[in-house]
Design a protein around this motif. Sequence first.
Motif, PDB file in Angstrom:
ATOM      1  N   ARG A  58      76.164   0.542  45.605  1.00 25.87           N
ATOM      2  CA  ARG A  58      76.708  -0.618  44.900  1.00 25.87           C
ATOM      3  C   ARG A  58      75.613  -1.497  44.311  1.00 25.87           C
ATOM      4  NH1 ARG A  58      81.021   1.700  44.246  1.00 25.87           N
ATOM      5  NH2 ARG A  58      82.612   1.665  45.822  1.00 25.87           N
ATOM      6  N   GLY A  59      74.372  -1.039  44.370  1.00 21.08           N
ATOM      7  CA  GLY A  59      73.284  -1.771  43.735  1.00 21.08           C
ATOM      8  C   GLY A  59      72.483  -2.679  44.648  1.00 21.08           C
ATOM      9  N   ALA A  60      72.809  -2.710  45.917  1.00 20.29           N
ATOM     10  CA  ALA A  60      72.045  -3.536  46.854  1.00 20.29           C
ATOM     11  C   ALA A  60      70.691  -2.882  47.111  1.00 20.29           C
ATOM     12  CB  ALA A  60      72.801  -3.703  48.172  1.00 20.29           C
ATOM     13  N   GLY A  61      69.693  -3.676  47.362  1.00 21.03           N
ATOM     14  CA  GLY A  61      68.378  -3.151  47.698  1.00 21.03           C
ATOM     15  C   GLY A  61      68.372  -2.592  49.102  1.00 21.03           C
ATOM     16  N   VAL A  62      67.308  -1.908  49.440  1.00 20.90           N
ATOM     17  CA  VAL A  62      67.230  -1.280  50.759  1.00 20.90           C
ATOM     18  C   VAL A  62      67.198  -2.328  51.873  1.00 20.90           C
ATOM     19  CG1 VAL A  62      66.198   0.862  49.966  1.00 20.90           C
ATOM     20  CG2 VAL A  62      64.720  -1.032  50.567  1.00 20.90           C
ATOM     21  N   THR A  63      66.647  -3.500  51.596  1.00 15.79           N
ATOM     22  CA  THR A  63      66.586  -4.546  52.614  1.00 15.79           C
ATOM     23  C   THR A  63      67.973  -5.081  52.929  1.00 15.79           C
ATOM     24  OG1 THR A  63      64.388  -5.141  51.811  1.00 15.79           O
ATOM     25  CG2 THR A  63      65.487  -6.713  53.242  1.00 15.79           C
ATOM     26  N   VAL A  64      68.734  -5.396  51.901  1.00 10.99           N
ATOM     27  CA  VAL A  64      70.098  -5.903  52.097  1.00 10.99           C
ATOM     28  C   VAL A  64      70.981  -4.826  52.729  1.00 10.99           C
ATOM     29  CG1 VAL A  64      72.147  -6.766  50.894  1.00 10.99           C
ATOM     30  CG2 VAL A  64      69.877  -7.575  50.236  1.00 10.99           C
ATOM     31  N   ALA A  65      70.838  -3.605  52.282  1.00 15.28           N
ATOM     32  CA  ALA A  65      71.612  -2.505  52.861  1.00 15.28           C
ATOM     33  C   ALA A  65      71.271  -2.315  54.336  1.00 15.28           C
ATOM     34  CB  ALA A  65      71.343  -1.218  52.086  1.00 15.28           C
ATOM     35  N   SER A  66      70.012  -2.508  54.688  1.00 16.20           N
ATOM     36  CA  SER A  66      69.601  -2.373  56.087  1.00 16.20           C
ATOM     37  C   SER A  66      70.200  -3.477  56.953  1.00 16.20           C
ATOM     38  CB  SER A  66      68.080  -2.397  56.202  1.00 16.20           C
ATOM     39  OG  SER A  66      67.521  -1.269  55.578  1.00 16.20           O
ATOM     40  N   ILE A  67      70.266  -4.696  56.422  1.00 16.93           N
ATOM     41  CA  ILE A  67      70.888  -5.794  57.187  1.00 16.93           C
ATOM     42  C   ILE A  67      72.352  -5.480  57.462  1.00 16.93           C
ATOM     43  CG2 ILE A  67      71.730  -8.177  57.018  1.00 16.93           C
ATOM     44  CD1 ILE A  67      69.145  -8.967  55.747  1.00 16.93           C
ATOM     45  N   TRP A  68      73.092  -5.093  56.424  1.00 21.29           N
ATOM     46  CA  TRP A  68      74.518  -4.824  56.600  1.00 21.29           C
ATOM     47  C   TRP A  68      74.766  -3.642  57.532  1.00 21.29           C
ATOM     48  CZ3 TRP A  68      78.059  -8.189  56.037  1.00 21.29           C
ATOM     49  CH2 TRP A  68      77.940  -9.209  55.088  1.00 21.29           C
ATOM     50  N   ALA A  69      74.009  -2.579  57.344  1.00 20.89           N
ATOM     51  CA  ALA A  69      74.190  -1.401  58.203  1.00 20.89           C
ATOM     52  C   ALA A  69      73.873  -1.726  59.657  1.00 20.89           C
ATOM     53  CB  ALA A  69      73.306  -0.261  57.706  1.00 20.89           C
ATOM     54  N   THR A  70      72.814  -2.489  59.881  1.00 23.02           N
ATOM     55  CA  THR A  70      72.453  -2.857  61.243  1.00 23.02           C
ATOM     56  C   THR A  70      73.481  -3.787  61.863  1.00 23.02           C
ATOM     57  OG1 THR A  70      70.122  -2.640  60.653  1.00 23.02           O
ATOM     58  CG2 THR A  70      70.621  -3.789  62.693  1.00 23.02           C
ATOM     59  N   LEU A  71      73.999  -4.709  61.077  1.00 25.05           N
ATOM     60  CA  LEU A  71      75.036  -5.609  61.585  1.00 25.05           C
ATOM     61  C   LEU A  71      76.262  -4.818  62.022  1.00 25.05           C
ATOM     62  CD1 LEU A  71      76.150  -8.451  62.090  1.00 25.05           C
ATOM     63  CD2 LEU A  71      76.891  -8.471  59.698  1.00 25.05           C
ATOM     64  N   VAL A  72      76.701  -3.890  61.186  1.00 25.48           N
ATOM     65  CA  VAL A  72      77.859  -3.061  61.542  1.00 25.48           C
ATOM     66  C   VAL A  72      77.560  -2.225  62.784  1.00 25.48           C
ATOM     67  CG1 VAL A  72      79.290  -1.129  60.757  1.00 25.48           C
ATOM     68  CG2 VAL A  72      78.817  -3.036  59.221  1.00 25.48           C
ATOM     69  N   LEU A  73      76.366  -1.628  62.843  1.00 23.86           N
ATOM     70  CA  LEU A  73      75.975  -0.840  64.021  1.00 23.86           C
ATOM     71  C   LEU A  73      75.999  -1.682  65.290  1.00 23.86           C
ATOM     72  CD1 LEU A  73      72.888   1.231  62.840  1.00 23.86           C
ATOM     73  CD2 LEU A  73      74.983   2.128  63.797  1.00 23.86           C
ATOM     74  N   THR A  74      75.491  -2.894  65.195  1.00 23.65           N
ATOM     75  CA  THR A  74      75.436  -3.769  66.364  1.00 23.65           C
ATOM     76  C   THR A  74      76.833  -4.135  66.837  1.00 23.65           C
ATOM     77  OG1 THR A  74      73.334  -4.665  65.576  1.00 23.65           O
ATOM     78  CG2 THR A  74      74.480  -5.919  67.262  1.00 23.65           C
ATOM     79  N   LEU A  75      77.710  -4.455  65.901  1.00 21.64           N
ATOM     80  CA  LEU A  75      79.076  -4.812  66.287  1.00 21.64           C
ATOM     81  C   LEU A  75      79.806  -3.621  66.908  1.00 21.64           C
ATOM     82  CD1 LEU A  75      80.062  -7.037  63.235  1.00 21.64           C
ATOM     83  CD2 LEU A  75      79.327  -7.775  65.516  1.00 21.64           C
TER      84      LEU A  75
END
Length: 146
Positions: free
Chosen positions: A46-63
Amino acid sequence: MIVQILVSMAATIAFAVLFHVPRSEYWLCGINGAIGWMVYLFCTSRGAGVTVASIWATLVLTLIARALSAIRKMPSTVFLMTGIFTLVPGTGIYYTSYYLVMNDLAQFTAKGIETFKIAGAIVLGIIFGLMLPQSWFNQLGKVWKK
């Protein structure tokens, strides 16, 4: 894309074996890692950078790790540390070291900053995911068992 998700699941399970996770939790660890990679792929597509994608993926993983820990009565680190494996910037660390050894300081600096940003994003994703009260996840565990 499906191949990447399956490989991320297999890699996460292999990492769970390496960390001596109980065998009954292998599949859940693998699913958690695959979901994290799916979120990462979705964000980058969706055009997000790797940093933003990493935050979202990690947040979902943590939850998900916290929910699984409440449901399965296991520490959340069992699911979190194995699931995060696919997001760790291993190639960034490698190329940062490579450029340093090759004395290409411009590339070393660029790759090093990108790698630190991704690592920081992973840390922030974990922190944001741990900010929610554990009682919310314990309630989920009680509902799931009924």
